[in-house]
Design a protein around this motif. Structure first.
Motif, PDB file in Angstrom:
ATOM      1  N   PRO A  31      75.460 140.677 -20.625  1.00 17.67           N
ATOM      2  CA  PRO A  31      74.513 140.338 -21.670  1.00 17.67           C
ATOM      3  C   PRO A  31      75.240 139.627 -22.809  1.00 17.67           C
ATOM      4  O   PRO A  31      76.366 139.979 -23.147  1.00 17.67           O
ATOM      5  CB  PRO A  31      73.979 141.696 -22.128  1.00 17.67           C
ATOM      6  CG  PRO A  31      75.019 142.672 -21.745  1.00 17.67           C
ATOM      7  CD  PRO A  31      75.763 142.110 -20.579  1.00 17.67           C
ATOM      8  N   GLY A  81      76.468 144.656 -14.983  1.00 18.51           N
ATOM      9  CA  GLY A  81      75.939 143.683 -14.038  1.00 18.51           C
ATOM     10  C   GLY A  81      76.522 143.969 -12.683  1.00 18.51           C
ATOM     11  O   GLY A  81      77.612 144.509 -12.560  1.00 18.51           O
ATOM     12  N   GLU A 112      70.503 140.595 -12.022  1.00 13.80           N
ATOM     13  CA  GLU A 112      70.002 141.355 -13.169  1.00 13.80           C
ATOM     14  C   GLU A 112      71.099 142.251 -13.736  1.00 13.80           C
ATOM     15  O   GLU A 112      72.078 142.568 -13.066  1.00 13.80           O
ATOM     16  CB  GLU A 112      68.795 142.193 -12.758  1.00 13.80           C
ATOM     17  CG  GLU A 112      69.104 143.172 -11.637  1.00 13.80           C
ATOM     18  CD  GLU A 112      67.904 144.035 -11.300  1.00 13.80           C
ATOM     19  OE1 GLU A 112      66.781 143.562 -11.509  1.00 13.80           O
ATOM     20  OE2 GLU A 112      68.118 145.159 -10.845  1.00 13.80           O
ATOM     21  N   ILE A 113      70.922 142.622 -15.005  1.00 13.35           N
ATOM     22  CA  ILE A 113      71.890 143.491 -15.673  1.00 13.35           C
ATOM     23  C   ILE A 113      71.166 144.781 -16.029  1.00 13.35           C
ATOM     24  O   ILE A 113      70.048 144.746 -16.556  1.00 13.35           O
ATOM     25  CB  ILE A 113      72.431 142.839 -16.955  1.00 13.35           C
ATOM     26  CG1 ILE A 113      73.018 141.467 -16.623  1.00 13.35           C
ATOM     27  CG2 ILE A 113      73.477 143.693 -17.619  1.00 13.35           C
ATOM     28  CD1 ILE A 113      73.425 140.691 -17.830  1.00 13.35           C
ATOM     29  N   ASN A 172      70.820 136.855 -20.622  1.00 17.92           N
ATOM     30  CA  ASN A 172      71.561 137.260 -19.433  1.00 17.92           C
ATOM     31  C   ASN A 172      72.381 136.044 -18.996  1.00 17.92           C
ATOM     32  O   ASN A 172      71.850 134.977 -18.771  1.00 17.92           O
ATOM     33  CB  ASN A 172      70.562 137.658 -18.339  1.00 17.92           C
ATOM     34  CG  ASN A 172      71.262 138.134 -17.077  1.00 17.92           C
ATOM     35  OD1 ASN A 172      72.439 137.880 -16.882  1.00 17.92           O
ATOM     36  ND2 ASN A 172      70.523 138.820 -16.231  1.00 17.92           N
TER      37      ASN A 172
END
Lengths: 402, 413
Positions: B61, B164, B88-89, B82
């Motif tokens: 992030p 992540g 995705e995190i 992001n």
């Protein structure tokens, strides 16, 4: 091949090939030295060489043969119908013709020494051909080794525009004096080559020490001590030594990127010894095996323990081997290019080879690139020539990676 | 009366020796396995991963804080992004401390809580490509002016965390790397270049080395100088000699072309390193030139250790020079020649920097090792590069199998 067993066949054949070799050599030498156009004439070389070869096996006295060959070749070259065509000032032409004629006369007679005109024994025939091949070999190998190095040094001393005009003109304008070394001066002043040299130097020296510290105990254990797995071990050393660097460089690049070791000299110092330890292990274990075990046993009997034996007996005996291994490891580290190229991006941390590769761009004149090449080459060559005996012994003691 | 029997098993002395041996070897084993075995294993791992150069940095992030607006309408803005477009995190949190000069006036964004001056936000999961602003309305506290407030607000760095899923460590595997490597004509042209380069480079260097060794296998004045001279190509740094060759054979300003033109061998300049199939031949010639000194050195060392009695006996029997070479020297040299052949074969196969510096793998000179670099760094597909490396390693295991079958019969080396 029985027709070769006649002096009047072998003589002209060798003579023709030899004169072609010599006229090409002299033409190239004079072209490179003066920049004037010299070129061998293929058919005339063969023809005149054949005659010279026939004269050389003929019945005349030695001095008469010499005189005849030299005079004819000199005269023909000067009138422009000789084995070599020269378009140059008269002084240079006379010199070139004289060199060609003299060398041809002398060497053709040496090659045809004791070769009779008619039937040859197998020995006489082969001896003549071997003398020809030997002469050819010396010229050939010396030329292929010298020409690139000559071009490297001379290009670094000339300006690019002068070379573009005539790529063969390597003559130096000596009036410039120290101005000849302008590109070197600029490399050290503007491109920080002094710093790169220093980086390369201390990286190489540290590599040597770290390599020795790891490989001496390892090589001793493999060579002298008995333990299960000893054989498998000495084989796996060789196996590791065969893994290509590019295969390892990829994961090393990834790991270094993630840990922040990329672009640091520390990272380079960490990774270089690993490439040299297998080499050093291999060379040293070969040498340790060759040392007499009795001396060490005597030391053990007198109450030394193993480590003391290594320190007080084995190492002093292995000093020449240590010297050659150190030299060799230094050479590898100094010449290393792939890892430095992949891991270093920051010009303030470059090693010398990485610095030279930076010069390979269209914006930087070529004499700078060649000057960089000379700067990188000179220290290893000097070191190598000074300690050549050590090197050759060390290289052949253990087999060596290239 | 007891009968003396030889001791069985391993005695204490032997055990102590083995222990010492292992302790001497331990540092070497550790460092070598760390930098050789581990990378080799990771190459296998990576070759099954869809990973490119950009994936080396794990998704994270990214947060920027700023104070916007003025007067009554003031707000603190957190711009959260992001870094990855396709991963995705999870577990994203923001921690920040508000300065004394600002007072929170409105509602906090979802997931955020204020305790005193400390802001805690638990934002959960960020979608791939997430890019949003979190706004917190604020007002100036008594006795502070705006410039100070802005400085103070942006002065306290917010801390952002989040995990992540790095492509290097997750459980996503693919065979597409290998598909890509073996796919199409490219693989066969790469293989052909590799085989040509390796076979001719090795044989050429051996033959030249043998010839040079025959020349110098007699003592005369200057023999030492010539021997040193003939080792130059091997000792000089590859980068220096490779660039010199490129200069020498340059199509526009190279001396070699000028020489050939002047001698009438060719009527127009030849692009030695730029056209097929000449480029491949040239890099092979370079390889021969650079490594004939090594074979020369080994062959010469072996020649000089051959007993001269044999040749004297052959002389007595009337053998000619060629016969002596063919029937005496060559059989004696066969051992070293075959060992050198195998070693040089493997090392030529492994060679990377020579071709890379001379042609960069263009004009049909892309060998397997150059292909590793091309795939991994030029096309930025690390996975495909690793797959090529695995192919190389497979070939190598095959070679070393032959090598060890053979070398056990040979002396020395």
């Amino acid at each position: 091949m029985s027709f070769l067993r006649f002096g009047f066949v072998t003589g002209p054949l060798i003579g023709a090939l030899w004169l072609l070799t010599l006229s090409t050599t002299v033409a190239i030498t004079f072209s490179f030295a003066t920049g004037d156009p010299f070129r061998p004439s293929f058919w005339l070389s063969l023809g005149i060489g054949a005659v010279a070869g026939l004269v050389a096996v003929g019945p005349l006295a030695r001095l008469q043969k010499l005189g005849a060959i030299v005079a004819v070749i000199f005269a023909l070259t000067m009138i422009g119908a000789g084995p070599m065509v020269a378009e140059a000032g008269s002084a240079v032409r006379i010199l070139a013709a004289a060199v060609l004629a003299g060398v041809t006369g002398w060497t053709t007679l040496v090659i045809m020494d004791d070769t009779p005109l008619h039937r040859l024994t197998r020995h006489e025939m082969e001896a003549a051909w071997i003398r020809f091949l030997t002469g050819f070999g010396y010229i050939f190998f010396t030329a292929i080794v010298l020409i690139p190095f000559y071009v490297m040094v001379m290009t670094s001393l000339k300006s690019q525009s002068a070379l573009l005009q005539n790529p063969l003109d390597f003559s130096l304008d000596l009036d410039k004096g120290w101005g000849l070394f302008r590109s070197y001066k600029e490399l050290f002043q503007d491109f920080k080559f002094g710093r790169y040299m220093w980086t390369s130097f201390y990286v190489s020296v540290l590599t040597v020490f770290i390599t020795l510290a790891f490989s001496i105990p390892g090589a001793y254990a493999v060579a002298r001590l008995r333990f299960s797995g000893q054989k498998a071990f000495s084989r796996s050393i060789l196996l590791i030594y065969m893994v290509p660097m590019i295969v390892l460089a990829l994961p090393i690049y990834i790991a270094f990127s993630m840990t922040g070791l990329r672009n640091t000299v520390i990272g380079i110092i960490l990774i270089y010894p690993v490439t040299t330890i297998p080499v050093a292990l291999y060379m040293l274990q070969g040498y340790f095996r060759g040392l007499p075990a009795e001396v060490e046993d005597a030391g053990l009997m007198d109450g030394l323990n193993r480590l003391q034996v290594i320190w007080k007996i084995t190492l002093p005996l292995a000093l020449p081997a240590l010297a050659s291994v150190s030299l060799y490891v230094f050479m590898i580290a100094w010449n290393e290019f792939l890892l430095a190229f992949m891991l270093l991006d920051d010009p303030s941390k470059f090693t010398l080879t990485r610095g030279v590769s930076m010069l390979n761009s269209s914006e930087i004149p070529r004499e700078h690139l060649m000057a960089g090449a000379v700067i990188a080459t000179l220290p290893v060559l000097v070191l190598f020539l000074g300690l050549e005996k050590f090197m050759t012994k060390g290289l052949t003691a253990g087999s060596v990676k290239g | 009366m007891s009968v003396a029997t030889p001791p069985k098993g391993t005695g204490p002395l032997q055990k102590r020796e083995a222990r010492l041996a292992w302790s001497l070897l331990l540092p070497t084993i550790t460092i070598v396995s760390l930098v050789v075995i581990l990378p080799l294993l990771s190459i296998f791992w990576i070759s099954f991963k869809p990973i490119s150069l950009a994936d080396l940095r794990p998704p994270a992030p990214i947060l920027r804080e700023s104070l916007r607006g003025s007067g009554d309408d003031m707000r603190i803005e957190y711009r959260l992004r992001n870094s990855s477009q396709d991963v995705e995190i999870t577990d994203v949190t923001i921690r920040d401390i508000f300065p004394d000069s600002l007072v929170v006036t409105g509602a906090l964004p979802a997931g955020c809580a204020l305790s005193g001056a400390a802001l805690n936000c638990d934002l959960g999961t960020l979608e791939p490509g997430y890019n949003q602003r979190l706004r917190i309305p604020v007002a100036l506290a008594e006795g502070f002016d705006e410039d100070n407030a802005e400085e103070a607000a942006e002065g306290s760095e917010p801390r952002v965390t989040g995990s992540g899923d790095s492509i290097l460590t997750n459980s996503e595997f693919t065979l597409s790397n290998f598909q890509r490597v073996f796919d199409g004509d490219e693989f066969w042209s790469v293989m052909w270049a590799t085989v040509f380069y390796t076979v001719f480079g090795t044989v050429g260097a051996l033959v030249m080395g043998l010839f040079a060794a025959l020349l110098l296998n007699k003592s005369f004045r200057g023999q030492g100088i010539l021997r040193g001279l003939y080792l130059f190509p091997y000792v000089a740094p590859v980068i220096a000699v490779a660039f010199t060759w490129v200069n020498l054979f340059d199509p526009f300003s190279g001396s070699a072309n000028a020489l050939l033109l002047q001698m009438g061998v060719t009527s127009e300049a030849i692009n030695f390193f730029g056209q097929r199939p000449l480029a491949l031949i040239m890099v092979t010639v370079f390889e021969i030139w650079r490594y004939f000194p090594l074979s020369f050195l080994f062959i010469l060392a072996r020649m000089q250790s051959i007993d001269s009695d044999m040749y004297e006996a052959a002389d007595m029997d009337g053998a000619s020079p060629f016969q002596k070479f063919w029937y005496l020297s060559l059989p004696m040299l066969l051992g070293i020649l075959s060992v050198l052949f195998l070693l040089r074969f493997i090392w030529t196969f492994n060679k990377f920097d020579d071709i890379f510096l001379l042609t960069g793998g263009n004009a049909g000179t892309r060998t397997l090792t150059v292909n590793v670099y091309e795939q991994a760094f030029a096309i930025s597909n690390i996975g495909a590069g690793a797959a090529v490396a695995v192919v190389i390693f497979g070939c190598l295991l095959l070679f070393s199998f032959f090598f060890f079958r053979f070398i056990s019969r040979e002396e020395g080396l």
